[in-house]
Scaffold this active site. Sequence first.
Site, PDB file in Angstrom:
ATOM      1  N   GLY A 126       0.451  -0.968  -0.042  1.00 31.34           N
ATOM      2  CA  GLY A 126      -0.172  -0.415  -0.339  1.00 31.34           C
ATOM      3  C   GLY A 126       1.065   0.634  -0.047  1.00 31.34           C
ATOM      4  O   GLY A 126       0.437   2.089  -0.114  1.00 31.34           O
ATOM      5  N   GLY A 127       1.825   0.945  -0.140  1.00 34.46           N
ATOM      6  CA  GLY A 127       2.991   2.385  -0.444  1.00 34.46           C
ATOM      7  C   GLY A 127       3.244   3.350   0.321  1.00 34.46           C
ATOM      8  O   GLY A 127       3.473   4.366   0.702  1.00 34.46           O
ATOM      9  N   SER A 205       5.029  -5.577  -1.935  1.00 37.56           N
ATOM     10  CA  SER A 205       4.977  -4.085  -2.671  1.00 37.56           C
ATOM     11  C   SER A 205       6.247  -3.525  -1.436  1.00 37.56           C
ATOM     12  O   SER A 205       6.556  -3.908  -0.902  1.00 37.56           O
ATOM     13  CB  SER A 205       3.534  -3.693  -3.365  1.00 37.56           C
ATOM     14  OG  SER A 205       4.127  -2.116  -3.062  1.00 37.56           O
TER      15      SER A 205
END
Length: 559
Positions: A126-127, A205
């Site tokens: 989720g960055g 991520s």
Amino acid sequence: MAGDEVSVAVNGGTVMGRHQPASAAHPKALDVFYGMPYATVERFQPAVMVPPPRSGTLRAVEPGPSQPFPMAPHDTAESPLRLNIFRPCTCSSAPRPPSPGGGGGDGSGSGRKGRLLPVLVYIHGGGFNFGHPLERDLAALVAWAPVDVLVVSVGYRLGALGFLTEGGGERNLGLRDQRTALEWVREWVRGFGGDGGDVTLMGVSAGAHSIGHHILSPSPLPFRKSILESGSPTARSVLAAAHPRPTAQLASLNSHARGKPLASLPVDDLLDASLMVWADNMASVCWPFQPVVDGGPGGGGIIPDAPLKLWDDAARSGRMRDQAVITGFCSHEGTSFVPQRAATNAAFLSFFKTLIPSLAPADLAALERLYPDPVTHPSSPYANPPQSRSRYGAQFTRLHEAYAHYAYICPVLHTAHSLSCAGATVYLYEYAALAPPFFAASHGDQAAVVAHDMALLRGKPGLADVAGAMNARWTRFTASADGTLDEALWPRFVSPFDGRGQPNGRLLVFGDGNDEAAGGLGKGTPVKTRTLTEREMEQCRFWWDRMELSQGMGVRSSL
């Protein structure tokens, strides 16, 4: 006790979870424990681990609030930090799911009383600004696994709450939360049937970036096995807190907060201000509230130096030889991030000059040669596909391919290369199945497939075969004591970059030719082996040579 509940005795108290019967979507019966507190937090302060209750009953039958993030679709709360546990039910010898992918592992499943399960700790993506620990169907991951594993998904602080660069407090609090969660797992997971001494970390991520930072930390966490999906400690940028970008973003946050003290600002107001800073930087992909180099003159910190320097230190120490890693990328990692209407070479160069301010004119000229402009070079491989030329600017394919190599693919290959050269066990993959909206294998597309999420797979037999192959390998790796797999199941990656005259560069490709999720009929090939190409290595050497420009103060070394 209700018929759909299950209890465990831990630390003198009782934890009540939910029993989930076997179904078509989840072919093993499961026990799930939701939203268990693992730490309390005060804003901008380190987390304090909390044990399971010493008496009474903790009800963990429904998902609890996640950590706050903008526009969250569910309840959130700053404290406590929570985790979730998914395990095969201990109640019966439930039917086994099919075992695609074959080979390796003991294949055992039910009837495991007295045997502790290997533990997979999941760190969500989720960055570093969005997301939550139930973002994937982890119940399906457990239920479809050909070997039994126990999965723990952990929440951690996000955005300004977890990655504020303001002086005076500890930085990278979100990464520190993850370390606290792992300490909790090692101490208490045995009560739920897990082996706290056999832990694999898995992340996608930002979760994979996080694991990379934990691997490189001079104060390493007690794990040897990890799965990094589309992430690396050298991915995108890891800047110093004093770099002009995070400094300006902090000033912007204070401005949007109207100068009010951030430590006492109502959480909704802080999230609104954070979202404004995110929006200001979204088009440039210069995201705010990211991990930073947090070491000082006295040392310490989760990321005490630039990741490239930490890789050198870790390799010299010899401790990387004990690591076993699955890592890989999607074929088209950049599609979701770059400007879709960029039409000119000037726009292409401006995007990268904004992203990496220290790029010199010679660097930009080399970038143009490596990724020829499809407008002026008819033979450029970066022209948009015919079916999408009316929807995107002429530079879209060129931009998303180059950004994918900069931000994800080449950092992933740098991790694989660095670990391989240090003697670690490395398994490399590419996920290639096509999906909407870009008719591409975009960032994160593998997530539901690895989990074997039937909400995606239903009616897509070829993609279900891909899911079986990936799920089997991920979970067999977790269940392997030392993180090794049969060569026939997954050939070990040997770096072809090291110049030692031992070329290998082998990786598995999952889903090549499959377009079912994009509305097509192509089943493709579930899994095959290929070798890194000279073109891929040329692209990565270009980005590796400039990786230091996105770390620390973003300047080129004088060495």
